[in-house]
Design a protein around this motif. Structure first.
Motif, PDB file in Angstrom:
ATOM      1  N   UNK A 105       0.842  -1.192   0.000  1.00 21.07           N
ATOM      2  CA  UNK A 105       0.000   0.000   0.000  1.00 21.07           C
ATOM      3  C   UNK A 105       0.881   1.247   0.000  1.00 21.07           C
ATOM      4  N   UNK A 106       0.382   2.261  -0.679  1.00 26.26           N
ATOM      5  CA  UNK A 106       1.092   3.534  -0.743  1.00 26.26           C
ATOM      6  C   UNK A 106       0.158   4.622  -0.258  1.00 26.26           C
ATOM      7  N   UNK A 107       0.749   5.665   0.295  1.00 28.38           N
ATOM      8  CA  UNK A 107      -0.056   6.791   0.761  1.00 28.38           C
ATOM      9  C   UNK A 107      -0.665   7.538  -0.414  1.00 28.38           C
ATOM     10  N   UNK A 108      -1.840   8.075  -0.183  1.00 30.86           N
ATOM     11  CA  UNK A 108      -2.484   8.931  -1.170  1.00 30.86           C
ATOM     12  C   UNK A 108      -1.955  10.336  -0.986  1.00 30.86           C
ATOM     13  N   UNK A 109      -1.944  11.106  -2.064  1.00 35.25           N
ATOM     14  CA  UNK A 109      -1.497  12.490  -1.926  1.00 35.25           C
ATOM     15  C   UNK A 109      -2.599  13.351  -1.305  1.00 35.25           C
ATOM     16  N   UNK A 110      -3.836  13.108  -1.783  1.00 36.72           N
ATOM     17  CA  UNK A 110      -4.925  13.955  -1.295  1.00 36.72           C
ATOM     18  C   UNK A 110      -6.250  13.209  -1.346  1.00 36.72           C
ATOM     19  N   UNK A 111      -7.014  13.338  -0.289  1.00 43.28           N
ATOM     20  CA  UNK A 111      -8.349  12.742  -0.245  1.00 43.28           C
ATOM     21  C   UNK A 111      -9.301  13.724   0.422  1.00 43.28           C
ATOM     22  N   UNK A 112     -10.590  13.463   0.254  1.00 46.19           N
ATOM     23  CA  UNK A 112     -11.600  14.321   0.883  1.00 46.19           C
ATOM     24  C   UNK A 112     -12.561  13.425   1.649  1.00 46.19           C
ATOM     25  N   UNK A 113     -12.816  13.814   2.868  1.00 48.30           N
ATOM     26  CA  UNK A 113     -13.762  13.090   3.712  1.00 48.30           C
ATOM     27  C   UNK A 113     -14.760  14.111   4.238  1.00 48.30           C
TER      28      UNK A 113
ATOM     29  N   UNK B 242     -12.215   7.334  -6.592  1.00 54.59           N
ATOM     30  CA  UNK B 242     -12.731   6.188  -5.832  1.00 54.59           C
ATOM     31  C   UNK B 242     -13.009   6.557  -4.379  1.00 54.59           C
ATOM     32  N   UNK B 243     -13.809   5.714  -3.750  1.00 56.66           N
ATOM     33  CA  UNK B 243     -14.013   5.844  -2.304  1.00 56.66           C
ATOM     34  C   UNK B 243     -12.795   5.263  -1.589  1.00 56.66           C
ATOM     35  N   UNK B 244     -12.554   5.741  -0.390  1.00 53.32           N
ATOM     36  CA  UNK B 244     -11.474   5.183   0.414  1.00 53.32           C
ATOM     37  C   UNK B 244     -11.907   3.796   0.890  1.00 53.32           C
ATOM     38  N   UNK B 245     -11.009   2.846   0.777  1.00 51.72           N
ATOM     39  CA  UNK B 245     -11.313   1.461   1.134  1.00 51.72           C
ATOM     40  C   UNK B 245     -11.644   1.328   2.619  1.00 51.72           C
TER      41      UNK B 245
ATOM     42  N   UNK C 245      -8.724  -0.645  -2.684  1.00 56.68           N
ATOM     43  CA  UNK C 245      -8.559   0.723  -3.196  1.00 56.68           C
ATOM     44  C   UNK C 245      -9.172   0.917  -4.575  1.00 56.68           C
ATOM     45  N   UNK C 246      -9.237  -0.151  -5.381  1.00 56.13           N
ATOM     46  CA  UNK C 246      -9.800  -0.050  -6.734  1.00 56.13           C
ATOM     47  C   UNK C 246     -11.321  -0.050  -6.734  1.00 56.13           C
ATOM     48  N   UNK C 247     -11.929  -0.256  -5.566  1.00 57.42           N
ATOM     49  CA  UNK C 247     -13.387  -0.307  -5.411  1.00 57.42           C
ATOM     50  C   UNK C 247     -13.989  -1.424  -6.262  1.00 57.42           C
ATOM     51  N   UNK C 248     -13.283  -2.540  -6.359  1.00 60.34           N
ATOM     52  CA  UNK C 248     -13.777  -3.671  -7.142  1.00 60.34           C
ATOM     53  C   UNK C 248     -14.282  -4.816  -6.259  1.00 60.34           C
ATOM     54  N   UNK C 249     -13.941  -4.800  -4.965  1.00 58.66           N
ATOM     55  CA  UNK C 249     -14.371  -5.845  -4.038  1.00 58.66           C
ATOM     56  C   UNK C 249     -15.257  -5.187  -2.984  1.00 58.66           C
TER      57      UNK C 249
END
Length: 151
Positions: free
Chosen positions: A1-9, A49-52, A87-91
């Motif tokens: 896993x790698x850190x995201x640069x920017x997300x919004x919650x 994508x949504x955060x896992x 993270x890919x929002x596939x599962x």
């Protein structure tokens, strides 16, 4: 896993409590939690994508009775909404609802007997899932009890 640069919650949480008398308390809470990956330069496919493992909806309902001469009892219902495992929002992990029960009674000054059941109805729910379809299930019914002492 790698850190995201920017997300919004973004979200909102609401809690309500009603006390019809000194012995009874009814309460409930609801959390709406909207998440989005805004920037992921090392993995641009994640953007949007949504955060896992963060469900959009959660709520809890609690009913408590407290009478130190007789019994203290709490029953709690907890709902966790559908969420993405990856993270890919596939599962997708399915939503679930579990009920917990807690009973206690003071047996003498500073001593309390307690009994609890988590996942009272032994609900099977998904706690994790791999891309190969291997499912990790959440905790089954757990019965516990004991004596608490306060000094």
């Amino acid at each position: 896993r790698q850190n995201l640069e920017r997300s919004r919650i973004r979200g909102i949480e609401v809690e309500l409590e009603y006390r019809p008398n000194a012995s009874w308390v009814m309460s409930g809470s609801y959390l709406f939690n909207e998440t989005e990956v805004l920037s992921a330069p090392n993995q641009p496919v994640l953007e949007g994508n949504q955060i896992a493992q963060v469900p959009e909806h959660r709520f809890t309902l609690i009913l408590s009775y407290s009478n130190p001469d007789i019994l203290n009892a709490t029953i709690e219902g907890r709902y966790v909404g559908e969420q993405f495992e990856d993270d890919l929002n596939s599962i997708t992990l399915d939503d679930f609802f579990v009920v917990n029960l807690q009973l206690s009674r003071q047996i003498m000054k500073g001593w309390e007997a307690f009994f609890g059941v988590e996942n009272l109805f032994d609900k099977t729910y998904e706690a994790g899932k791999t891309a190969d379809g291997i499912v990790t299930i959440g905790a089954p019914r757990l019965i516990h009890g004991g004596i608490r002492a306060q000094f």
